[in-house]
Each structure stands twice: as C-alpha cells, then as structure tokens.
Write an enzyme that holds these catalytic residues in place. Sequence first.
Site, mmCIF file in Angstrom:
data_model
loop_
_atom_site.group_PDB
_atom_site.id
_atom_site.type_symbol
_atom_site.label_atom_id
_atom_site.label_comp_id
_atom_site.label_asym_id
_atom_site.label_seq_id
_atom_site.Cartn_x
_atom_site.Cartn_y
_atom_site.Cartn_z
ATOM 1 C CG ASP A 214 -2.185 0.880 0.979
ATOM 2 O OD1 ASP A 214 -2.510 1.171 -0.199
ATOM 3 O OD2 ASP A 214 -2.836 1.269 1.962
ATOM 4 C CE LYS A 216 -3.112 4.817 0.913
ATOM 5 N NZ LYS A 216 -4.556 4.529 0.825
ATOM 6 C CG ASN A 219 -0.401 4.635 3.612
ATOM 7 O OD1 ASN A 219 -1.209 5.278 4.272
ATOM 8 N ND2 ASN A 219 -0.693 3.469 3.055
#
Length: 426
Positions: A214, A216, A219
């Site tokens: 994840d 991105k 984050n």
Amino acid sequence: MKNVFVKILGTEKKRASQSKLNSPPRLSQSPDVRLFLSLDNPRNVPTVSVDVVEPEREDEDQDAMNGNKDDDNPVNLGPSEKTSVKPKDFEFLRVIGKGSFGKVLLAKHKAEGKIYAVKVLQKQAIMRRNEAKHIMAERNVLLKNVKHPFLVGLHYSFQTPDKLYFVLDYVNGGELFFHLQRERYFAEHRAKFYAAEMASALGYLHSLNIIYRDLKPENILLDSTGHIVLTDFGLCKEGIVGQGTTSTFCGTPEYLAPEVLRKKPYDKTVDWWCLGAVLYEMLYGLPPFYSRDTAEMYDNILFKPLRLRTNVTAAGRTILEGLLQKEKENRLGAKKDFLEIQNNEFFSDIDWQDLYDKKITPPYNPNVSGHLDLKHFDPEFVREPVPASVGRSGGQSSKLVSASVMEADGVFEGFSYAPPSEDAFG
C-alpha cells in the site's frame, strides 16, 4: 460471492482531483476490468484501499465484543512489561488524523513528558467490518520496525474493553501527499532522495518476508528534518519467502499493479510497481495511469503504454520504465529484489549506507518549530475537538485493562505490547 471490505486504517485523505470517482464509472470493455468492478462497489469512497477476504464467523466475534467470552486471561509480557498503561496516562492534545475505525491524536505521556502519536481504534467498528486480522497484522509488522530509520516505530500498545491504542512515533513534517498537493511535483533530485529512502524501507520489509502492498503518498510521512517515514501497515502480507506469492486482492486503485487487477498470484514486485507509481507522481504530479474515470484508469494500468515526458533525465526515464513493467517477471526487482534497485543507474550517486544512517541532508526541511507546530497537518483534523472518550477506559466495565495484565477479548488477544528495555525508544 466473497465479501468486499473497505479498509481505512490510517488517516482519510481525498485527492482533490478525484471527486468525480464517486459517480458510477463507464462500463469498461476489458473483461479483467469488468471482473474488478463486479467485486467493488463504484460508490465506495474512491481513495480507500479494498481487500477481498473470506466471510468470517461474525456472530462469534460479536459475542466476544459483547463480553460473552472470558476476557480476563493474563498475558505475560516478560520482566520489562508496563504494568499500568491506560488512557489516563496520556494528555490528548489534538486530533491529527482520522479514519473509519477511530482517530490519530497528538498525545503527551503525563509521567514521561514524551510526545507520541496515539492511534485510537474502536473495536466494534473493526469487528463490524471483519478487519481484526488486518489490525493484528499491522501490530505484528510494527513490532518488527523498531530497527529501521524509515519506518514508523511502535513504542507500545494497549487496550480497554472498547478501544485499541497504538502508541507510535510522532512525525510532524507532513504527508508526502500534503506536500505534493501544495507543490504539484518535485525536482528530480528531491524525488530521487525520497524514492531511495522508500526503497530502503521496502527492501527491509522484504528481508523480513513482508510485502507492504500500500505504498502511496498518503502513507509516506516526512519527519521534522525531512526524512521519509512509512506508516500504516494494515495491508502488509507476512510470510512471503523468496519468490513466494499471494493472491489477496487489495491496495489503492491508482497504485494497483496489473497482476493484482488481473486477480493473478503476485509477489514482492508489487511494491516495486508502487514505488514506480509514486516516483512518477512525484516527478509528474499524478500517478502514471490516472483517470477520473475509474474503469478507464484500470484499463490504462492493464493496457496503456507508459508515456514519459522529457523533463526528467535519461536515468529517470529508464528506472520508471523498469519499475512500471506490466509483466512482473520483467519488472526491475524481479530477480534480485532490492539489490537491483540499489544498483540502478538512477541511484548511482546514492551512498546507501549513508542514506540508512541519515547522513545525507534531505533536500527539503519542513521547518517545524516544535511538537505543537501542526502547520503540515490538515486543518480539518486539527480544528476538531479531542473526544473525551479517548481518555476513558469505556466499555461495560469501569475496570481499566492494562498492557501487562488483561486482554479485553479473545479476538485481540496478544495485541498489548511493551518493548524489551534494549529495544525501547529513548
């Protein structure tokens, strides 16, 4: 059909240019994309991650939430356990983020005087969405992060009958998303620095047989001096050894690798695809195959050739082409993982040991004046009042559940954590 669960473990952010994604997308001509869209409700909030999991025995879990299981099992955390961790130990100062399951708060430990980011999650909200396994996965990965400079550190965790608390590093340089929104794109040397620190963190996770899944801008945080800190490990997959694969459909739409969209088994190279997508976004201002039309974006990821403008160096274009190969076998990192990234020409001027040791001066300094300087946080969060409930034990019982003695229920057994003294943060 399998259930589709929406995952928001971190702070909620909406890309301004994505507002139209809430409307139903056009029907794609691609069978792969039609399958994808049949699994996902197009009216879901567009920027969240989605995960397909098998249905669980929700009734049993709800019984546990309602106190119908024995929840007084003592847990021995060893000689260094904290014996009295509870919400009242903290002064909760500001809301700095929020999601479906709870809030992230700036907090001061009253006795220690130390500042932390405390992630407070509602157990009922987690159980309602059958997300307990993701919370525990995040906790498990956090326990392994204490040794790496570019991963957020868990100081300890504890729980009350109705809430879970992650006590984390407080990082106030702002999300990369925040800075990209403000500046639109970065100069190549700045994007390279961030990409190198991200790659170092991903390589470390891969060495622990963990896929991040994840990556991105939402984050990716900057610390007070401008170094990268990855956060939110709820979609991490543990136990991926060597060339091992997994097949759970999850991630964030703009950054999904083609093999994930195709529902094919995938491996650690999905993280290198995401690194390429984030690097492209840092250089060009949008993810590489982005469209406001969701279905068109998935078509683009699967079939559209990568197009690169000439405003980056030849080495920059080469690494983007390598990371964004649609066939994972041809992708940079497919053979020797992080070593291939390190040895790529794009990073030829990076001393990786100096990078790890933070001896390289970041190209941008957030210039924060102290812990209470919140200029890099979304004002929408900061203006929100701190809920009184976060400082109470809550639940049906007034009894406080400490990190060292009680587990509130079997579902989250083992959540509470206090580090061994040699690993404790100063």
